[in-house]
Design a protein around this motif. Structure first.
Motif, short mmCIF file in Angstrom:
data_model
loop_
_atom_site.label_atom_id
_atom_site.label_comp_id
_atom_site.label_asym_id
_atom_site.label_seq_id
_atom_site.Cartn_x
_atom_site.Cartn_y
_atom_site.Cartn_z
N UNK A 79 50.85 67.98 6.28
CA UNK A 79 51.06 66.81 7.14
C UNK A 79 50.80 65.51 6.38
N UNK A 80 49.58 65.36 5.89
CA UNK A 80 49.20 64.11 5.23
C UNK A 80 49.98 63.95 3.92
N UNK A 81 49.98 65.02 3.10
CA UNK A 81 50.70 64.95 1.84
C UNK A 81 52.19 64.73 2.04
N UNK A 82 52.77 65.42 3.03
CA UNK A 82 54.20 65.25 3.30
C UNK A 82 54.55 63.84 3.73
N UNK A 83 53.76 63.28 4.65
CA UNK A 83 54.02 61.91 5.13
C UNK A 83 53.80 60.89 4.01
N UNK A 84 52.71 61.04 3.26
CA UNK A 84 52.46 60.11 2.15
C UNK A 84 53.60 60.16 1.14
N UNK A 85 54.08 61.35 0.84
CA UNK A 85 55.18 61.48 -0.11
C UNK A 85 56.44 60.78 0.37
N UNK A 86 56.78 60.98 1.64
CA UNK A 86 57.97 60.35 2.20
C UNK A 86 57.84 58.83 2.19
N UNK A 87 56.68 58.32 2.61
CA UNK A 87 56.48 56.86 2.67
C UNK A 87 56.51 56.24 1.28
N UNK A 88 55.81 56.86 0.34
CA UNK A 88 55.75 56.33 -1.02
C UNK A 88 57.13 56.34 -1.68
N UNK A 89 57.86 57.45 -1.51
CA UNK A 89 59.20 57.54 -2.09
C UNK A 89 60.13 56.50 -1.48
N UNK A 90 60.02 56.31 -0.17
CA UNK A 90 60.89 55.34 0.50
C UNK A 90 60.65 53.92 0.00
N UNK A 91 59.37 53.55 -0.15
CA UNK A 91 59.04 52.21 -0.61
C UNK A 91 59.56 51.98 -2.04
N UNK A 92 59.32 52.94 -2.93
CA UNK A 92 59.73 52.77 -4.34
C UNK A 92 61.24 52.78 -4.47
N UNK A 93 61.91 53.69 -3.75
CA UNK A 93 63.38 53.76 -3.84
C UNK A 93 64.01 52.48 -3.32
N UNK A 94 63.46 51.94 -2.24
CA UNK A 94 64.00 50.69 -1.70
C UNK A 94 63.83 49.54 -2.68
N UNK A 96 63.48 49.79 -6.09
CA UNK A 96 64.07 49.97 -7.42
C UNK A 96 65.51 50.45 -7.43
N UNK A 97 65.92 51.20 -6.42
CA UNK A 97 67.25 51.82 -6.45
C UNK A 97 68.19 51.13 -5.48
N UNK A 98 68.65 49.97 -5.84
CA UNK A 98 69.59 49.23 -5.00
C UNK A 98 70.76 48.79 -5.86
N UNK A 99 71.95 49.32 -5.54
CA UNK A 99 73.15 48.90 -6.23
C UNK A 99 73.29 49.39 -7.65
N UNK A 100 72.57 50.47 -8.01
CA UNK A 100 72.66 51.00 -9.35
C UNK A 100 73.84 51.94 -9.52
N UNK A 101 74.03 52.42 -10.75
CA UNK A 101 75.09 53.39 -11.02
C UNK A 101 74.72 54.73 -10.39
N UNK A 102 75.73 55.51 -9.96
CA UNK A 102 75.44 56.78 -9.28
C UNK A 102 74.57 57.72 -10.10
N UNK A 103 74.87 57.87 -11.40
CA UNK A 103 74.10 58.78 -12.22
C UNK A 103 72.64 58.35 -12.31
N UNK A 104 72.42 57.05 -12.50
CA UNK A 104 71.06 56.53 -12.57
C UNK A 104 70.37 56.63 -11.21
N UNK A 105 71.14 56.50 -10.14
CA UNK A 105 70.58 56.62 -8.80
C UNK A 105 70.03 58.03 -8.57
N UNK A 106 70.84 59.04 -8.92
CA UNK A 106 70.40 60.41 -8.74
C UNK A 106 69.17 60.72 -9.58
N UNK A 107 69.20 60.30 -10.84
CA UNK A 107 68.06 60.52 -11.72
C UNK A 107 66.83 59.79 -11.19
#
Length: 300
Positions: A79-94, A96-107
């Motif tokens: 529960x805690x680890x899963x939610x923390x992972x989702x929140x942290x990933x969402x914040x960082x992806x928002x 850093x990953x905006x308008x990049x190339x598809x290959x770099x986006x996936x990586x």
């Protein structure tokens, strides 16, 4: 009741959990379709999103009964680890990953999400005093499946919403697909990472960035990226090897031609072949690490 019988009953709990949960999910979907009662939609989403992840976590814990892991810690990781992972990933992806190339986006998604889950696992297990590779794999799987469950709930909600109200069929399709694939996705990748993390602490009792952990992180991030780009890679291979002259001309001019029925079929087959290859590779790595841990994980 004898000790052996008690053990068999305890270790069969995950089967009952899955069967009862599946029956409840099917019943919820049928009643929702029949009554058209939108109040039941959250029940369908939650049951469909959490059934398989929680079943695998329960099974994994039962296979390691008697280890240093407690049910409370496994639940906290889920529960805690899963939610923390989702929140942290969402914040960082928002960020850093905006308008990049598809290959770099996936990586980038692979690197960020695996790092987020690893950080969540690190935080959940920070107070543990005994570290074995197998316990790390179990706890890592719990974090990964928690991440997958909450992520699936989000995807299911997005699939549900439509311009005409709500689309129950789309909701059920996304839940079935992600439930079938989840055991060879987030749960598997984070299980392997968890084993490497706990192995880094066996000598000193403290987590550290060991060479094995860094290499494992890069490998699991690579599998994650390949998994996400399977459809794109399949489309590229299809166009490269089967594009006709007129389709090639349109592609060269920057326009995407309509694929033929055969190309659509080939692209779908290639997508599943890539996904299967990634899954088999991940399961092979997990199996080797699990077996190799027999000699490492000497009971304290």
């Amino acid at each position: 009741m004898s000790e052996g019988t008690t053990t068999r009953v305890r270790r069969a709990a995950w089967r009952s959990w899955f069967v009862v949960g599946l029956a409840l999910w099917v019943a919820s979907a049928v009643v929702t379709y029949w009554t058209e009662n939108p109040t039941l939609l959250p029940t369908v989403i939650l049951l469909g999103s959490f059934l398989v992840p929680t079943t695998f976590v329960l099974w994994a814990f039962e296979t390691r009964a008697g280890s240093s892991l407690s049910p409370t810690l496994v639940l906290k990781a889920f529960v805690v680890g899963g939610v923390l992972g989702v929140l942290l990933a969402s914040v960082i992806e928002t960020a850093l990953l905006t308008g990049g190339r598809p290959l770099l986006m996936y990586a980038g998604v692979g690197l960020i999400e695996e790092a987020a889950k690893l950080a969540a696992l690190w935080w959940v297990a920070r107070e543990m005093t005994r570290h074995t590779r197998r316990d790390g794999m179990i706890l890592g799987a719990a974090v990964g499946f928690g991440f997958a469950a909450f992520e699936t709930a989000g995807y299911a909600f997005n699939a549900l919403v439509s311009l005409d109200g709500y689309d129950l069929r789309a909701l059920l399709e996304i839940e079935v697909l992600r439930s079938v694939l989840s055991p060879v996705g987030h749960g598997l990748w984070t299980a392997v990472l968890g084993g490497a993390l706990f192995a880094s602490a066996q000598a000193t009792g403290r987590f550290r960035l060991s060479r094995e952990l860094v290499l494992t992180y890069l490998a699991m991030s690579g599998l994650h990226a390949l998994w996400d780009m399977a459809g794109g890679l399949a489309a590229v291979f299809t166009w490269v090897f089967t594009a006709s002259e007129w389709q090639t001309s349109l592609l060269q001019s920057g326009r995407l031609p309509a694929p033929t029925q055969q190309q659509v079929h080939l692209s779908g087959v290639l997508t599943w072949l890539i996904l299967t290859g990634v899954a088999v590779w991940g399961v092979w790595v997990l199996g080797r690490r699990w077996q190799a841990a027999k000699d490492e994980d000497v009971p304290a």
